[in-house]
Design an enzyme around this catalytic site. Structure first.
Site, PDB file in Angstrom:
ATOM      1  N   ASP A 203       6.602  60.377  22.711  1.00 25.53           N
ATOM      2  CA  ASP A 203       6.581  59.844  24.075  1.00 25.53           C
ATOM      3  C   ASP A 203       5.180  59.844  24.662  1.00 25.53           C
ATOM      4  O   ASP A 203       4.964  59.338  25.760  1.00 25.53           O
ATOM      5  CB  ASP A 203       7.524  60.678  24.963  1.00 25.53           C
ATOM      6  CG  ASP A 203       7.733  60.061  26.339  1.00 25.53           C
ATOM      7  OD1 ASP A 203       7.951  58.846  26.424  1.00 25.53           O
ATOM      8  OD2 ASP A 203       7.676  60.813  27.333  1.00 25.53           O
ATOM      9  N   SER A 224       9.421  56.287  31.950  1.00 23.26           N
ATOM     10  CA  SER A 224      10.166  55.842  30.776  1.00 23.26           C
ATOM     11  C   SER A 224      11.614  55.558  31.176  1.00 23.26           C
ATOM     12  O   SER A 224      12.242  56.366  31.863  1.00 23.26           O
ATOM     13  CB  SER A 224      10.151  56.909  29.680  1.00 23.26           C
ATOM     14  OG  SER A 224       8.829  57.217  29.306  1.00 23.26           O
ATOM     15  N   GLN A 274      10.163  51.791  23.229  1.00 24.02           N
ATOM     16  CA  GLN A 274      10.365  52.341  24.571  1.00 24.02           C
ATOM     17  C   GLN A 274      10.184  51.254  25.613  1.00 24.02           C
ATOM     18  O   GLN A 274       9.312  50.395  25.488  1.00 24.02           O
ATOM     19  CB  GLN A 274       9.348  53.465  24.823  1.00 24.02           C
ATOM     20  CG  GLN A 274       9.474  54.160  26.153  1.00 24.02           C
ATOM     21  CD  GLN A 274       8.404  55.215  26.339  1.00 24.02           C
ATOM     22  OE1 GLN A 274       7.319  54.917  26.841  1.00 24.02           O
ATOM     23  NE2 GLN A 274       8.678  56.448  25.927  1.00 24.02           N
TER      24      GLN A 274
END
Length: 292
Positions: A203, A224, A274
């Site tokens: 991430d 996110s 993502q």
């Protein structure tokens, strides 16, 4: 160059969950984040760890998660694991992460013990090694340059992660970046913990590539929305890993980012996707729980 001082917190600390019974687990530690919010990679890693604690003998091969609400950095997270399926070849788990009883994240994870079959992998891009790249973080540099005189100084971007941004290749599209990264601290001896460490790193910075072509958005706050990770090969998160990132699209206050993670020998160890939300007109500040 002086060696960076190790943070007090380690991956071991983050992944040490308290078993509170009936497939519920609670975080013991949390990592400070430059935004003041809970780092999404920490939630991913801890959610994966909680699911692993209910699976015997099968490594994770993929996970898909949705960030429902921003997490509060100072609050513990409780992870509820649902044993969705224990099949002959695959095991699946669903995890709901809550703070103060409110869901902030949910995830599906799949486990498979592998089998023989055809194989191929995309080669790593040709970039300078981590020892040949400056330790200066261009994101933090740009953030500092865009500060107003009365702005408070920004916090460090995840002190647990050591990183080196590789220079862009000649003629490369602007929405592309290559980043060397590794977690500071002692190596993780357990393969399950190493997978969690890779989830933690996956991430890091990825969403930023979606706003990289837009200088006016350098300080624009992002969150996110979802995160998908496919594990291809074992990797040590405390060794240097190359994150090849790109964004094919941004619009409607959202952006799509995709990444591939390679070990230093050039082996493809994971693929990532993502989607992020770019808060219209909002600059970096601590999010409020429930604002999305």
């Amino acid at each position: 160059m002086a060696k960076a001082q190790l943070p007090d917190l380690t991956l071991h600390d983050l992944l040490d969950l308290e078993d509170i019974g009936s497939d519920y687990f609670r975080s013991r530690r949390t990592e400070p984040n430059f935004s003041g919010a809970l780092y999404g990679g920490q939630v991913l890693a801890q959610a994966l760890r909680s699911s692993q604690l209910t699976v015997q003998g099968r490594p994770v091969h993929s996970l898909h998660g949705y960030f429902i609400r921003p997490g509060a950095e100072a609050e513990p997270v409780v992870y509820q694991v649902e044993r969705t399926r224990d099949g002959r070849n695959f095991t699946t788990r669903r995890v709901i992460a809550r703070q103060k009883g409110v869901p902030i994240f949910h995830m599906e994870a799949s486990f498979h013990d592998g089998a023989e079959g055809v194989a191929h992998a995309r080669p790593a891009p040709a970039v300078p090694g981590p020892g040949e790249v400056s330790a200066e973080d261009p994101f933090e540099r740009a953030l500092a340059a865009s500060r107003a005189p009365d702005d408070p100084p920004p916090r460090t971007l995840l002190p647990l992660v050591e990183r080196r941004m590789a220079p862009a290749e000649q003629g490369a599209r602007e929405a592309e970046r290559q980043l060397w990264m590794r977690a500071r601290g002692q190596p993780l001896a357990d393969a399950e913990l190493r997978a969690c460490g890779l989830a933690y790193l996956s991430d890091f910075w990825l969403g930023g590539v979606a706003k990289a072509p837009h200088p006016e958005a350098v300080r624009q706050r992002i969150a996110s929305l979802d995160h998908a990770l496919w594990f291809h090969a074992p990797a040590h998160p405390t060794d240097w890993l190359l994150y090849e990132m790109s964004s094919a699209w941004a619009g409607s206050a959202r952006g799509l980012a995709q990444g591939r993670i390679y070990d230093e020998a050039g082996g493809l160890v994971a693929s990532v996707a993502q989607e992020i939300y770019l808060f219209p007109g909002e600059m970096h500040a601590a999010p409020r729980v429930g604002e999305l």
